[in-house]
Design a protein around this motif. Structure first.
Motif, PDB file in Angstrom:
ATOM      1  N   PRO A 253      -1.435   2.292   0.261  1.00  0.00           N
ATOM      2  CA  PRO A 253      -1.903   1.386   1.318  1.00  0.00           C
ATOM      3  C   PRO A 253      -2.144   2.140   2.629  1.00  0.00           C
ATOM      4  O   PRO A 253      -1.554   3.197   2.865  1.00  0.00           O
ATOM      5  N   PHE A 320      -1.930  -1.137  -3.747  1.00  0.00           N
ATOM      6  CA  PHE A 320      -2.636  -1.597  -2.564  1.00  0.00           C
ATOM      7  C   PHE A 320      -3.066  -3.013  -2.936  1.00  0.00           C
ATOM      8  O   PHE A 320      -4.155  -3.256  -3.413  1.00  0.00           O
ATOM      9  N   ASP A 327       2.309  -5.227  -1.198  1.00  0.00           N
ATOM     10  CA  ASP A 327       2.161  -3.759  -1.147  1.00  0.00           C
ATOM     11  C   ASP A 327       3.480  -3.090  -1.512  1.00  0.00           C
ATOM     12  O   ASP A 327       4.557  -3.585  -1.161  1.00  0.00           O
TER      13      ASP A 327
END
Length: 454
Positions: A253, A320, A327
């Motif tokens: 992420p 992600f 996340d």
């Protein structure tokens, strides 16, 4: 009162003209590639059905059995990543580096049969993503996209000023005058689509900027702060997690990009870092054990496991997620299976959370089909605004000239606009530098040509 307003309008129009001429081609490309990537979840299983979709079985093979089949099929290849099946009707995927190529290799999770391969950089979605992020020309492309997005923000701000009704009726302001013809109709289409799309376009531009190599990296370094205690008890390498992300592939992420990568084996510190990192990985933990860690820690399906490449490297489990609240980024010691770091949504700072939400809205993933439709409409508005702007310019440009809007000589010292431009120039340094360049070119070249003509 009329003079200064007309003059300010004139100057805003001039900046809008310059910004539009530069930004329009980029906006058209970004909108088209954005639409392709927006529908990746639907397009991929349709286009690559024989690779991605399998018949649901009863008993899945272990990750290690699947890995063994891939290694047998690519004896000279190096497996970099494993993506477990998304659900019971999807294949498992491995990323294999083989003979200078990067391949996505798909495996039936029930019988371990290799279903086929796909060039990881030359498929439709990877090309769309790489064009969207850096025009497929690396750092130079990244800076150009960053510059175009920054100037896009100038375009929205100056466009809103030009659009402001100033006592006009709603026709041509809130909706186009469809009875009009020629340039007037194009002007209405341009102004009205620009107004209705302005807030979402600003969200798209700002959330997109967070991925850029210069402004985005500074922004991440400024706002992505995690408690030091999270990294205190583990040996850290000098690499950041952003090394796992590439133009054509997203692994960790955004909020994790500037966090340090931990190291495997506490003995790595004693053996000397450079000695260890030059040796290849020799994991004593199996791939299935790492997948079990992800399952036991309830990591959202759709995650990837990046394998270590050096003796002090780690396994990285990362997702992600479509909903950023899911996340997860976990680093696992390749020798002991110890989880060295486990970072979730609740660990993100408020700014990182807002940014992740913006990014997922940008990618059309937060609210399923509704989010996709909204972003599709924004992309179509961007296309309409860009094309109508270019058509208007083309229709009014003089023979052999650019058609730069004339600048009146009685311009007042308009403080608000100067402050707005200075703020944008400071907030986005590439825009600030290019503003100075444009100002010099404008003063030296364009005006000189106008004087010569006069």
């Amino acid at each position: 009162m009329g003079g200064p307003r007309i003059s300010f309008y004139n100057l805003a129009w001039r900046w809008h003209f310059y910004a539009g001429l530069f930004v329009a081609p980029f906006m058209i490309l970004l909108a088209l590639t954005g639409i392709i990537y927006l529908f990746k979840p639907q397009l991929d299983p349709l286009m690559y059905r024989e690779l991605m979709v399998v018949e649901a079985g009863h008993h899945r093979q272990t990750a290690d059995a699947l890995l063994a089949q891939v290694q047998q099929a690519y004896p000279q290849g190096h497996v970099g990543q494993y993506l477990p099946p998304l659900n019971s009707e999807r294949s498992a995927q491995f990323v294999v580096h083989d003979g200078g190529r990067e391949l996505n290799v798909f495996v039936d999770p029930y019988n371990a049969k290799v279903l086929g391969e796909q060039d990881a950089k030359q498929n439709l979605q990877a090309i769309a993503r790489a064009l969207h992020g850096e025009l497929m020309v690396g750092t130079v492309g990244d800076r150009l996209v960053e510059l175009a997005a920054g100037w896009g923000i100038v375009l929205v701000v100056s466009g809103l000023y030009l659009w402001w009704p100033r006592g006009r009726s709603s026709a041509g302001v809130l909706w186009p005058r469809f009875a009009a013809r020629g340039r007037l109709l194009w002007r209405d289409l341009h102004a009205v689509s620009g107004f209705w799309g302005s807030a979402l376009l600003l969200l798209m531009l700002l959330s997109g900027m967070t991925w850029t190599g210069m402004w985005g990296k500074q922004y991440a370094d400024l706002w992505n702060r995690f408690p030091a205690a999270m990294w205190n008890d583990v040996p850290k390498s000098d690499q950041q997690a952003r090394v796992l992300n590439q133009a054509h592939r997203q692994t960790v992420p955004w909020a994790m990009e500037n966090t340090p990568m931990p190291q495997s084996g506490a003995h790595a510190e004693h053996a000397g870092h450079h000695m260890m990192s030059s040796k290849p990985a020799a994991p004593q933990v199996s791939l299935q054990q790492v997948e079990d860690i992800a399952s036991s820690r309830q990591v959202e399906p759709g995650y990837s496991i990046t394998l270590p490449t050096t003796a002090d490297g780690v396994f990285t489990i990362a997702v992600f997620a479509d909903d950023p609240r899911n996340d997860a980024t976990l680093h696992v010691d390749q020798y002991t299976g110890q989880v060295l770091a486990d970072v979730r949504w609740q660990d993100y700072s408020p700014v990182a959370r807002a940014t992740e939400l913006g990014v997922m809205l940008h990618e059309g993933k937060m609210f399923g089909a509704l989010n996709q439709i909204v972003i599709l409409l924004v992309c179509l508005m961007i296309l309409l605004g860009s094309v109508s702007g270019l058509v208007m310019w083309w229709k009014r440009r003089p023979e052999g000239g650019l058609g730069v809007p004339p600048l009146r000589h009685d311009l007042p010292r308009w403080k608000t606009a100067t402050v707005v431009m200075l703020v944008l120039g400071v907030a986005f340094p590439l825009v600030g530098v290019s503003m100075l360049v444009m100002w010099v070119v404008d003063r030296c070249v364009v005006r000189r040509r106008m004087v010569v003509r006069a």
